[in-house]
Design a protein around this motif. Structure first.
Motif, PDB file in Angstrom:
ATOM      1  N   LEU A 111       0.833  -1.199   0.000  1.00 27.39           N
ATOM      2  CA  LEU A 111       0.000   0.000   0.000  1.00 27.39           C
ATOM      3  C   LEU A 111       0.870   1.253   0.000  1.00 27.39           C
ATOM      4  CD1 LEU A 111      -3.014   0.654   0.034  1.00 27.39           C
ATOM      5  CD2 LEU A 111      -2.886   0.852   2.525  1.00 27.39           C
ATOM      6  N   ALA A 112       1.979   1.210   0.780  1.00 29.35           N
ATOM      7  CA  ALA A 112       2.872   2.379   0.844  1.00 29.35           C
ATOM      8  C   ALA A 112       3.552   2.627  -0.500  1.00 29.35           C
ATOM      9  CB  ALA A 112       3.915   2.170   1.935  1.00 29.35           C
ATOM     10  N   GLN A 113       3.992   1.553  -1.153  1.00 27.68           N
ATOM     11  CA  GLN A 113       4.646   1.704  -2.457  1.00 27.68           C
ATOM     12  C   GLN A 113       3.661   2.229  -3.503  1.00 27.68           C
ATOM     13  OE1 GLN A 113       5.946  -2.372  -2.762  1.00 27.68           O
ATOM     14  NE2 GLN A 113       8.071  -1.860  -2.225  1.00 27.68           N
ATOM     15  N   ALA A 114       2.448   1.701  -3.471  1.00 26.88           N
ATOM     16  CA  ALA A 114       1.424   2.169  -4.408  1.00 26.88           C
ATOM     17  C   ALA A 114       1.117   3.641  -4.172  1.00 26.88           C
ATOM     18  CB  ALA A 114       0.154   1.326  -4.263  1.00 26.88           C
ATOM     19  N   ASN A 115       1.077   4.038  -2.920  1.00 28.12           N
ATOM     20  CA  ASN A 115       0.814   5.440  -2.586  1.00 28.12           C
ATOM     21  C   ASN A 115       1.908   6.343  -3.157  1.00 28.12           C
ATOM     22  OD1 ASN A 115      -0.946   7.251  -0.624  1.00 28.12           O
ATOM     23  ND2 ASN A 115       1.196   7.873  -0.378  1.00 28.12           N
ATOM     24  N   ASP A 116       3.191   5.926  -3.052  1.00 27.58           N
ATOM     25  CA  ASP A 116       4.302   6.722  -3.588  1.00 27.58           C
ATOM     26  C   ASP A 116       4.197   6.854  -5.110  1.00 27.58           C
ATOM     27  OD1 ASP A 116       5.345   7.060  -1.074  1.00 27.58           O
ATOM     28  OD2 ASP A 116       6.790   5.409  -1.240  1.00 27.58           O
ATOM     29  N   ILE A 117       3.887   5.740  -5.791  1.00 21.90           N
ATOM     30  CA  ILE A 117       3.807   5.760  -7.257  1.00 21.90           C
ATOM     31  C   ILE A 117       2.698   6.693  -7.721  1.00 21.90           C
ATOM     32  CG2 ILE A 117       3.219   4.349  -9.276  1.00 21.90           C
ATOM     33  CD1 ILE A 117       4.547   1.964  -7.798  1.00 21.90           C
ATOM     34  N   LEU A 118       1.561   6.603  -7.103  1.00 19.47           N
ATOM     35  CA  LEU A 118       0.414   7.386  -7.552  1.00 19.47           C
ATOM     36  C   LEU A 118       0.479   8.832  -7.070  1.00 19.47           C
ATOM     37  CD1 LEU A 118      -2.146   4.525  -7.132  1.00 19.47           C
ATOM     38  CD2 LEU A 118      -1.509   5.623  -9.275  1.00 19.47           C
ATOM     39  N   GLU A 119       1.187   9.065  -5.995  1.00 19.41           N
ATOM     40  CA  GLU A 119       1.407  10.450  -5.567  1.00 19.41           C
ATOM     41  C   GLU A 119       2.288  11.175  -6.571  1.00 19.41           C
ATOM     42  OE1 GLU A 119       1.375  14.025  -3.624  1.00 19.41           O
ATOM     43  OE2 GLU A 119       0.043  12.301  -3.349  1.00 19.41           O
ATOM     44  N   ARG A 120       3.291  10.457  -7.104  1.00 16.72           N
ATOM     45  CA  ARG A 120       4.131  11.058  -8.145  1.00 16.72           C
ATOM     46  C   ARG A 120       3.300  11.379  -9.387  1.00 16.72           C
ATOM     47  NH1 ARG A 120       7.986   7.145  -6.510  1.00 16.72           N
ATOM     48  NH2 ARG A 120       7.422   5.817  -8.266  1.00 16.72           N
ATOM     49  N   LEU A 121       2.395  10.482  -9.732  1.00 22.13           N
ATOM     50  CA  LEU A 121       1.516  10.725 -10.871  1.00 22.13           C
ATOM     51  C   LEU A 121       0.649  11.951 -10.614  1.00 22.13           C
ATOM     52  CD1 LEU A 121       0.074   9.885 -13.542  1.00 22.13           C
ATOM     53  CD2 LEU A 121      -1.453   8.496 -12.124  1.00 22.13           C
ATOM     54  N   ARG A 122       0.091  12.051  -9.415  1.00 19.59           N
ATOM     55  CA  ARG A 122      -0.785  13.184  -9.091  1.00 19.59           C
ATOM     56  C   ARG A 122      -0.027  14.497  -9.219  1.00 19.59           C
ATOM     57  NH1 ARG A 122      -1.640  16.862  -5.671  1.00 19.59           N
ATOM     58  NH2 ARG A 122       0.182  16.239  -4.446  1.00 19.59           N
ATOM     59  N   ARG A 123       1.201  14.533  -8.689  1.00 15.29           N
ATOM     60  CA  ARG A 123       1.997  15.762  -8.758  1.00 15.29           C
ATOM     61  C   ARG A 123       2.365  16.103 -10.194  1.00 15.29           C
ATOM     62  NH1 ARG A 123       4.801  13.669  -4.103  1.00 15.29           N
ATOM     63  NH2 ARG A 123       6.502  13.054  -5.507  1.00 15.29           N
ATOM     64  N   THR A 124       2.716  15.098 -10.976  1.00 11.31           N
ATOM     65  CA  THR A 124       3.091  15.323 -12.382  1.00 11.31           C
ATOM     66  C   THR A 124       1.946  15.959 -13.149  1.00 11.31           C
ATOM     67  OG1 THR A 124       4.628  13.447 -12.395  1.00 11.31           O
ATOM     68  CG2 THR A 124       3.807  14.204 -14.524  1.00 11.31           C
ATOM     69  N   VAL A 125       0.745  15.429 -12.957  1.00 14.95           N
ATOM     70  CA  VAL A 125      -0.429  15.956 -13.649  1.00 14.95           C
ATOM     71  C   VAL A 125      -0.763  17.357 -13.148  1.00 14.95           C
ATOM     72  CG1 VAL A 125      -2.913  15.648 -13.998  1.00 14.95           C
ATOM     73  CG2 VAL A 125      -1.372  13.688 -14.168  1.00 14.95           C
ATOM     74  N   HIS A 126      -0.679  17.563 -11.849  1.00  8.88           N
ATOM     75  CA  HIS A 126      -1.034  18.861 -11.268  1.00  8.88           C
ATOM     76  C   HIS A 126      -0.061  19.954 -11.674  1.00  8.88           C
ATOM     77  CE1 HIS A 126      -1.404  21.906  -7.991  1.00  8.88           C
ATOM     78  NE2 HIS A 126      -2.687  21.698  -8.225  1.00  8.88           N
ATOM     79  N   ASP A 127       1.224  19.598 -11.808  1.00  8.59           N
ATOM     80  CA  ASP A 127       2.246  20.596 -12.131  1.00  8.59           C
ATOM     81  C   ASP A 127       2.353  20.880 -13.621  1.00  8.59           C
ATOM     82  OD1 ASP A 127       2.800  20.693  -9.448  1.00  8.59           O
ATOM     83  OD2 ASP A 127       4.531  19.347  -9.561  1.00  8.59           O
ATOM     84  N   HIS A 128       1.677  20.065 -14.428  1.00 10.04           N
ATOM     85  CA  HIS A 128       1.782  20.251 -15.874  1.00 10.04           C
ATOM     86  C   HIS A 128       1.001  21.491 -16.312  1.00 10.04           C
ATOM     87  CE1 HIS A 128       2.137  19.326 -20.110  1.00 10.04           C
ATOM     88  NE2 HIS A 128       0.818  19.414 -20.255  1.00 10.04           N
ATOM     89  N   ALA A 129       1.660  22.361 -17.089  1.00 11.27           N
ATOM     90  CA  ALA A 129       1.024  23.579 -17.590  1.00 11.27           C
ATOM     91  C   ALA A 129       0.738  23.422 -19.082  1.00 11.27           C
ATOM     92  CB  ALA A 129       1.929  24.786 -17.356  1.00 11.27           C
ATOM     93  N   HIS A 130      -0.467  23.754 -19.487  1.00 10.01           N
ATOM     94  CA  HIS A 130      -0.862  23.663 -20.895  1.00 10.01           C
ATOM     95  C   HIS A 130      -0.538  24.989 -21.571  1.00 10.01           C
ATOM     96  CE1 HIS A 130      -3.200  19.882 -20.417  1.00 10.01           C
ATOM     97  NE2 HIS A 130      -3.231  20.295 -19.169  1.00 10.01           N
ATOM     98  N   THR A 131       0.345  24.934 -22.560  1.00  5.38           N
ATOM     99  CA  THR A 131       0.780  26.161 -23.239  1.00  5.38           C
ATOM    100  C   THR A 131      -0.377  26.833 -23.980  1.00  5.38           C
ATOM    101  OG1 THR A 131       1.473  24.789 -25.119  1.00  5.38           O
ATOM    102  CG2 THR A 131       3.162  25.364 -23.507  1.00  5.38           C
ATOM    103  N   ALA A 132      -1.236  26.036 -24.608  1.00  6.24           N
ATOM    104  CA  ALA A 132      -2.347  26.616 -25.366  1.00  6.24           C
ATOM    105  C   ALA A 132      -3.467  27.110 -24.461  1.00  6.24           C
ATOM    106  CB  ALA A 132      -2.902  25.579 -26.349  1.00  6.24           C
ATOM    107  N   LEU A 133      -3.619  26.452 -23.300  1.00 11.29           N
ATOM    108  CA  LEU A 133      -4.689  26.827 -22.359  1.00 11.29           C
ATOM    109  C   LEU A 133      -4.081  26.982 -20.963  1.00 11.29           C
ATOM    110  CD1 LEU A 133      -7.382  24.279 -23.604  1.00 11.29           C
ATOM    111  CD2 LEU A 133      -7.399  26.744 -24.006  1.00 11.29           C
ATOM    112  N   PRO A 134      -3.440  28.131 -20.704  1.00 12.89           N
ATOM    113  CA  PRO A 134      -2.756  28.314 -19.415  1.00 12.89           C
ATOM    114  C   PRO A 134      -3.703  28.284 -18.221  1.00 12.89           C
ATOM    115  CG  PRO A 134      -2.835  30.372 -20.658  1.00 12.89           C
ATOM    116  CD  PRO A 134      -3.287  29.298 -21.581  1.00 12.89           C
ATOM    117  N   ASP A 135      -4.963  28.560 -18.438  1.00 14.14           N
ATOM    118  CA  ASP A 135      -5.916  28.549 -17.323  1.00 14.14           C
ATOM    119  C   ASP A 135      -6.372  27.138 -16.958  1.00 14.14           C
ATOM    120  OD1 ASP A 135      -5.816  31.290 -17.233  1.00 14.14           O
ATOM    121  OD2 ASP A 135      -7.553  31.551 -18.564  1.00 14.14           O
TER     122      ASP A 135
END
Length: 357
Positions: free
Chosen positions: A276-300
């Motif tokens: 469960l802890a390993q799965a949490n680390d993997i998916l937390e990285r995914l969550r951060r990656t998606v959240h930090d991604h900025a769309h150049t065409a749609l900055p909002d």
């Protein structure tokens, strides 16, 4: 070009090779059997044209026809008629006649089954009677040594040509079958496994966990406020978001992890050999990656994910109960603010299970 025409042309192409090989080497078998009777020159001309010209003319007739499949079946009847003709002209010389007629019968069975075989047999009989009426040869003449040698290529090379054609057809069928299987298990938009295929794998993983006591985790992922994204930016942008998330999943997960689209804006992942802890680390990285991604065409446009994880435990009675725990964890993540990863407490009792039809 419609499907029936394509299939007909493909059929004609497949028949072109064995017909060319069979007629080419069959010429020598017929020539060796007819030579002792000293046939007129026109017979030799017809034999040469039939052995080396007819295969290409037959392919051209099928290729130019509006119904190439029917044209090729007619060509097979012409083959049988001509084969019977040469057998009759040889006086049913045992070795050469049986070799030629059996090879043509094999063609007919392979191309059209018992019905085409019967029609071809009738054509062979008709051709044989016509030739016998023209030449009135000695029936069942003795087999010479040269006839044996002349028939050997037909007995050896022609079956190899037929085998090669059948092998190529088998390979194409295998590729088509694999492609169809992939289509039936793949979500057309994201390229991930579809709902049904992923659930089938979840059953398999649940059974493995029960049998070999392996650690395993399952996760459900939801795009926060996806309806608002569709309403604000349109469904085309919404589809692009789904594609982007599927790409992020593929890039973030391990090769052994099994990701799928559960439905709508919800995704699902099986993480074999994962605590469960390993799965949490993997998916937390995914969550951060998606959240930090900025769309150049749609900055909002900023995306966030709510994720629920459940680890396999001996208290689980079926795969549906396991998935239900992940769903409850996802519900908790969404109800406590979204944009977070939430894990089901180890050993929690789910009050029910998701429908697992």
């Amino acid at each position: 070009m419609n499907t029936s025409v394509r299939k007909g042309l493909s059929f004609a192409r497949r028949m072109h090779v064995p017909r060319s090989v069979g007629m080419g080497i069959g010429f020598f078998a017929v020539a060796a059997a007819l030579y002792p009777s000293h046939p007129p020159i026109w017979v030799w001309v017809v034999m040469v044209l039939h052995g080396y010209g007819w295969p290409h003319l037959a392919y051209l007739l099928a290729k130019l026809s509006k119904q190439p499949y029917k044209a090729e079946r007619r060509n097979l009847m012409y083959d049988s008629l001509a084969g019977g003709f040469w057998a009759g002209a040889m006086g049913l010389s045992p070795l050469a006649s049986v070799t030629a007629l059996s090879m043509m019968a094999m063609n007919n069975i392979a191309a059209g089954g018992p019905r085409l075989f019967l029609l071809g047999s009738v054509a062979q009989v008709v051709g044989g009677l016509v030739a016998y009426g023209i030449f009135v040869p000695e029936l069942f003449p003795d087999i010479s040594q040269i006839q044996i040698y002349a028939c050997l290529p037909m007995l050896v090379i022609y079956p190899m040509a037929i085998g090669l054609v059948c092998y190529r057809v088998a390979v194409k069928l295998s590729k088509s079958k694999k492609a169809l299987e992939k289509l039936s298990t793949t979500d057309s938009l994201t390229g991930l496994m579809n709902h049904g295929a992923w659930k089938d794998l979840l059953r398999v993983e649940f059974s493995n966990c029960q049998t070999i006591k392996r650690q395993n985790s399952v996760a459900l992922i939801d795009i926060d406020h996806f309806k608002t994204i569709n309403d604000t930016y349109g469904h085309i942008i919404g589809d692009n978001v789904l594609k982007q998330l599927s790409g992020a999943l593929t890039a973030s997960l391990r090769e052994t992890d099994l990701a799928g689209r559960y439905g709508g804006d919800e995704f699902c992942v099986i993480l074999p050999d994962t605590t469960l802890a390993q799965a949490n680390d993997i998916l937390e990285r995914l969550r951060r990656t998606v959240h930090d991604h900025a769309h150049t065409a749609l900055p909002d446009l900023r995306l966030s994910l709510s994720i629920g994880i459940a680890a396999y435990g001996p208290h689980l009675t079926d795969a549906g109960m396991w998935l239900h725990e992940a769903d409850m964890a996802l519900y908790a993540a969404k109800s406590t603010g979204r944009n977070r990863v939430n894990s089901a407490p180890p050993g929690m009792r789910a009050c029910g299970s998701l429908a697992f039809e």
